[in-house]
Design an enzyme around this catalytic site. Structure first.
Site, PDB file in Angstrom:
ATOM      1  CE  LYS A  66      -3.939   2.150   0.358  1.00 24.46           C
ATOM      2  NZ  LYS A  66      -3.532   2.900  -0.880  1.00 24.46           N
ATOM      3  CD  GLN A  80       3.325   4.720   2.216  1.00 20.41           C
ATOM      4  OE1 GLN A  80       3.865   5.569   1.538  1.00 20.41           O
ATOM      5  NE2 GLN A  80       2.248   4.963   2.937  1.00 20.41           N
ATOM      6  CE  LYS A 109       4.845   7.414  -2.230  1.00 23.09           C
ATOM      7  NZ  LYS A 109       4.261   8.018  -1.041  1.00 23.09           N
ATOM      8  CG  ASP A 138       3.639  10.921  -3.083  1.00 25.72           C
ATOM      9  OD1 ASP A 138       3.562  10.830  -1.852  1.00 25.72           O
ATOM     10  OD2 ASP A 138       4.622  11.455  -3.642  1.00 25.72           O
ATOM     11  CB  THR A 163      -1.964  13.642   4.223  1.00 26.60           C
ATOM     12  OG1 THR A 163      -2.393  12.482   3.514  1.00 26.60           O
ATOM     13  CG2 THR A 163      -0.483  13.543   4.532  1.00 26.60           C
ATOM     14  CB  SER A 170      -5.487   4.894   1.972  1.00 31.01           C
ATOM     15  OG  SER A 170      -5.319   5.988   1.117  1.00 31.01           O
TER      16      SER A 170
HETATM   17  N1  LIG Z   1      -1.043  13.010  -0.630  1.00 28.13           N
HETATM   18  C1  LIG Z   1      -0.919  12.263   0.453  1.00 28.13           C
HETATM   19  O1  LIG Z   1      -1.871  11.690   0.954  1.00 28.13           O
HETATM   20  C2  LIG Z   1       0.407  12.143   1.110  1.00 28.13           C
HETATM   21  C3  LIG Z   1       1.495  12.887   0.708  1.00 28.13           C
HETATM   22  N2  LIG Z   1       2.645  12.817   1.425  1.00 28.13           N
HETATM   23  C4  LIG Z   1       3.805  13.617   1.066  1.00 28.13           C
HETATM   24  O2  LIG Z   1       3.474  14.999   1.147  1.00 28.13           O
HETATM   25  C5  LIG Z   1       4.271  15.752   0.231  1.00 28.13           C
HETATM   26  C6  LIG Z   1       3.364  16.585  -0.655  1.00 28.13           C
HETATM   27  O3  LIG Z   1       2.507  15.717  -1.381  1.00 28.13           O
HETATM   28  P1  LIG Z   1       1.093  16.180  -1.951  1.00 28.13           P
HETATM   29  O4  LIG Z   1       0.628  17.382  -1.248  1.00 28.13           O
HETATM   30  O5  LIG Z   1       0.242  14.984  -1.992  1.00 28.13           O
HETATM   31  O6  LIG Z   1       1.468  16.516  -3.448  1.00 28.13           O
HETATM   32  P2  LIG Z   1       0.880  17.630  -4.405  1.00 28.13           P
HETATM   33  O7  LIG Z   1       1.291  17.245  -5.768  1.00 28.13           O
HETATM   34  O8  LIG Z   1      -0.555  17.863  -4.123  1.00 28.13           O
HETATM   35  O9  LIG Z   1       1.684  18.897  -3.926  1.00 28.13           O
HETATM   36  C7  LIG Z   1       3.081  18.882  -3.918  1.00 28.13           C
HETATM   37  C8  LIG Z   1       3.531  20.192  -3.390  1.00 28.13           C
HETATM   38  O10 LIG Z   1       4.940  20.203  -3.239  1.00 28.13           O
HETATM   39  C9  LIG Z   1       5.481  21.286  -3.977  1.00 28.13           C
HETATM   40  N3  LIG Z   1       6.766  20.874  -4.484  1.00 28.13           N
HETATM   41  C10 LIG Z   1       7.063  19.811  -5.252  1.00 28.13           C
HETATM   42  N4  LIG Z   1       8.373  19.803  -5.526  1.00 28.13           N
HETATM   43  C11 LIG Z   1       8.896  20.868  -4.893  1.00 28.13           C
HETATM   44  C12 LIG Z   1      10.187  21.395  -4.786  1.00 28.13           C
HETATM   45  N5  LIG Z   1      11.215  20.822  -5.408  1.00 28.13           N
HETATM   46  N6  LIG Z   1      10.369  22.510  -4.033  1.00 28.13           N
HETATM   47  C13 LIG Z   1       9.333  23.100  -3.403  1.00 28.13           C
HETATM   48  N7  LIG Z   1       8.071  22.646  -3.490  1.00 28.13           N
HETATM   49  C14 LIG Z   1       7.864  21.560  -4.223  1.00 28.13           C
HETATM   50  C15 LIG Z   1       4.484  21.517  -5.075  1.00 28.13           C
HETATM   51  O11 LIG Z   1       4.594  22.805  -5.618  1.00 28.13           O
HETATM   52  C16 LIG Z   1       3.179  21.314  -4.313  1.00 28.13           C
HETATM   53  O12 LIG Z   1       2.848  22.429  -3.562  1.00 28.13           O
HETATM   54  C17 LIG Z   1       5.134  14.738  -0.483  1.00 28.13           C
HETATM   55  O13 LIG Z   1       6.348  14.592   0.212  1.00 28.13           O
HETATM   56  C18 LIG Z   1       4.335  13.444  -0.335  1.00 28.13           C
HETATM   57  O14 LIG Z   1       5.144  12.301  -0.460  1.00 28.13           O
HETATM   58  C19 LIG Z   1       2.754  12.055   2.561  1.00 28.13           C
HETATM   59  C20 LIG Z   1       1.718  11.299   2.982  1.00 28.13           C
HETATM   60  C21 LIG Z   1       0.498  11.199   2.239  1.00 28.13           C
HETATM   61  O1  LIG Z   2      -2.878   6.587   0.804  1.00 33.19           O
HETATM   62  C1  LIG Z   2      -1.978   5.885   0.417  1.00 33.19           C
HETATM   63  O2  LIG Z   2      -2.076   4.711   0.147  1.00 33.19           O
HETATM   64  C2  LIG Z   2      -0.594   6.432   0.210  1.00 33.19           C
HETATM   65  C3  LIG Z   2      -0.224   7.658   0.935  1.00 33.19           C
HETATM   66  C4  LIG Z   2       1.225   7.878   0.692  1.00 33.19           C
HETATM   67  O3  LIG Z   2       1.699   7.754  -0.405  1.00 33.19           O
HETATM   68  C5  LIG Z   2       2.096   8.197   1.802  1.00 33.19           C
HETATM   69  O4  LIG Z   2       1.714   7.950   2.951  1.00 33.19           O
HETATM   70  O5  LIG Z   2       3.222   8.678   1.565  1.00 33.19           O
END
Ligand SMILES: NC(=O)C1=CN([C@@H]2O[C@H](COP(=O)(O)OP(=O)(O)OC[C@H]3O[C@@H](n4cnc5c(N)ncnc54)[C@H](O)[C@@H]3O)[C@@H](O)[C@H]2O)C=CC1
Ligand SMILES: O=C(O)CCC(=O)C(=O)O
Length: 447
Positions: A90, A111, A126, A166, A209, A379
């Site tokens: 997952k 993860q 992942k 992600d 998250t 999830s």
């Molecule tokens: N979406 C989810 O449920 C989860 C996400 N995460 C983590 O949270 C973080 C953000 O993910 P999301 O919000 O889902 O993605 P998203 O695609 O919705 O947003 C990503 C954000 O990070 C910024 N970003 C990307 N590369 C960058 C860089 N090089 N410098 C500065 N900003 C940058 C983007 O501009 C955007 O604001 C990642 O590390 C992801 O692995 C962790 C757990 C769960």
């Molecule tokens: O909801 C999921 O299965 C994945 C969330 C995720 O990619 C993370 O926890 O970094």
């Protein structure tokens, strides 16, 4: 002890020499888990960690698709199936040009521990692609997602591997991926999470998250008799995690000063209120614009190009963008400005040196595998609802999320409390996550 850790890390380095992010994630775990293994006879001499750093399966595949100009494009797709000892693999899918095996292996490794901490039956995986969604039309996104799933489908399934979103993969992409899976397999199953509400999604998954990261920070503050009320909060990112971390911080009475993207950050001294947040959500989720457009709409705010927001004075920092976005100098700046609490919404946003600085200053610091686990936990709740063919209310899911974050916090205290009372949440999360997976691996034998 030091010798054991070094010997282990040397062996992992030899095998994965060109994978710096993966090595960074393994090092952080090894430093806290190896001493625990050596102190506990049941884990000693079983090569458990050596088995855990080797993916059960790493799939790499070609993704060919046609862009709007009729040109054939080729990207690389991946799925890292890291560990299935406690449940189906997952974890999310990341679409970003920097995606490679090192980044996906670090994310899959993290993860495994994170999913274990949730207490739900989920293994770790992942995946993703070096595809860059920036500037692509909806039709191009759809064609890419369909092409990606036309190979991925044979490696996943509701009882095998359940991907989600992600960076670069949100509700739109999950829809296209699900559509192709359903067509090829001719079945409607919970093979992905983060689905839309009318076709098997769970309420609160989009928020989970970011909300969870704030719930965890609030629990940490509570250990000091403190909370979010009237605190200044600095947030990085402006995607899914950042948006809902801001929303929950506002609901708890804090003032949020910054948001960012890869082009820089905006600083709003008046605070980003719920109307301004709604503007950011529309800008990022619908118009797919850049964060500097905020200052066109709100001219009192300032845009700082090419920089991260850690120089802005705050009590609480929530890094919610990407890995290694907060280094030692940033950590020292935050500390000098009076920061008392850092809760990671992103995966591994703080470098090793930054974490050392936080620990040395004995502030509240939560590693992503604990504080951002609310996303994957919800999830897991989506998978449960799919199996039950039933939907819980928003309130029911939010309460379960809160309870899970609370349990993760308790587990961190159980395994991370030091003699002087300081809680090392990194140690606590690593050991608590390890124990459940290791016990399952021991029970299942050498497979
Ligand atoms: N979406 C989810 O449920 C989860 C996400 N995460 C983590 O949270 C973080 C953000 O993910 P999301 O919000 O889902 O993605 P998203 O695609 O919705 O947003 C990503 C954000 O990070 C910024 N970003 C990307 N590369 C960058 C860089 N090089 N410098 C500065 N900003 C940058 C983007 O501009 C955007 O604001 C990642 O590390 C992801 O692995 C962790 C757990 C769960
Ligand atoms: O909801 C999921 O299965 C994945 C969330 C995720 O990619 C993370 O926890 O970094």
């Amino acid at each position: 002890m030091k010798h054991n850790i070094e010997a282990f890390l040397n062996q992992v380095k030899q095998r994965n020499s060109h994978e710096p992010e993966f090595l960074q994630a393994v090092e952080e775990v090894a430093e806290t888990v190896i001493p625990y293994i050596l102190e506990h006879d049941i884990y000693r001499g079983k090569n458990i960690l050596t088995r855990m750093v080797e993916p059960e399966r790493l799939i790499s595949f070609r993704v060919s698709w046609v862009d709007d100009q009729g040109k054939i494009q080729v990207n690389r797709g991946y799925r890292v199936q890291m560990n299935s000892a406690i449940g189906p693999y997952k974890g999310g899918l990341r679409f970003h040009p920097t995606v490679n095996a090192s980044i996906l292996k670090f994310l899959a490794f993290e993860q495994v521990f994170k999913n274990s901490l949730t207490t739900l039956p989920m293994g770790g995986g992942k995946g993703g692609s070096d595809f860059d969604p920036k500037g692509k039309s909806d039709n191009e996104i759809m064609r890419f997602c369909h092409a990606f799933m036309s190979e991925l489908f044979r490696h996943i399934g509701p009882n095998t591997d359940v991907p989600a979103g992600d960076i670069g993969v949100g509700g739109r992409e999950i829809g296209f991926l699900f559509g192709m899976y359903k067509k090829i397999k001719n079945e409607f199953t919970g093979v992905l999470t983060g689905k839309g509400m009318s076709w098997g999604g769970s309420l609160i998954r989009p928020e989970a998250t970011g909300y969870g990261t704030v719930y965890f920070a609030e629990k940490m503050l509570n250990t000091k008799g403190d909370d979010f009320k009237d605190k200044n909060v600095v947030v990085s990112g402006s995607g899914n995690v950042a948006q809902y971390a801001v929303e929950k911080s506002l609901q708890l009475g804090a003032k949020v000063l910054t948001m960012s993207d890869s082009s820089g950050y905006i600083y709003d001294a008046d605070g980003i209120d719920s109307d301004k947040l709604a503007f950011v959500m529309e800008l990022k989720n619908v118009k797919r614009g850049r964060i500097h457009e905020y200052v066109v709409k709100y001219p009192n705010a300032e845009f700082v190009e090419g920089k991260t927001p850690w120089g802005v004075s705050c009590e609480i920092a929530l890094p919610c963008a990407t890995q290694n976005e907060l280094n030692e100098a940033d950590a020292n700046t935050l500390l000098n400005n009076g920061c008392i609490c850092v809760s990671e919404g992103a995966n591994m946003p703080s470098t090793k040196e930054a974490i050392t600085a936080f620990h040395r200053a004995k502030i509240l610091f939560a590693p992503g595998k604990a504080s951002n686990a609310g996303g994957v936990a919800t999830s897991g709740l989506e998978m449960t609802q799919n199996s039950l063919r039933f939907n819980w209310t928003r309130e029911e899911v939010d309460n379960k999320l809160k309870e899970i974050m609370c349990n993760i916090h308790d587990s961190c205290i159980k395994y991370g409390k030091e003699e002087d009372g300081y809680i090392d949440y990194v140690k606590g999360a690593n050991i608590a996550g390890f124990v459940k997976v290791a016990d399952a691996m021991l029970a299942q034998g050498v497979v």
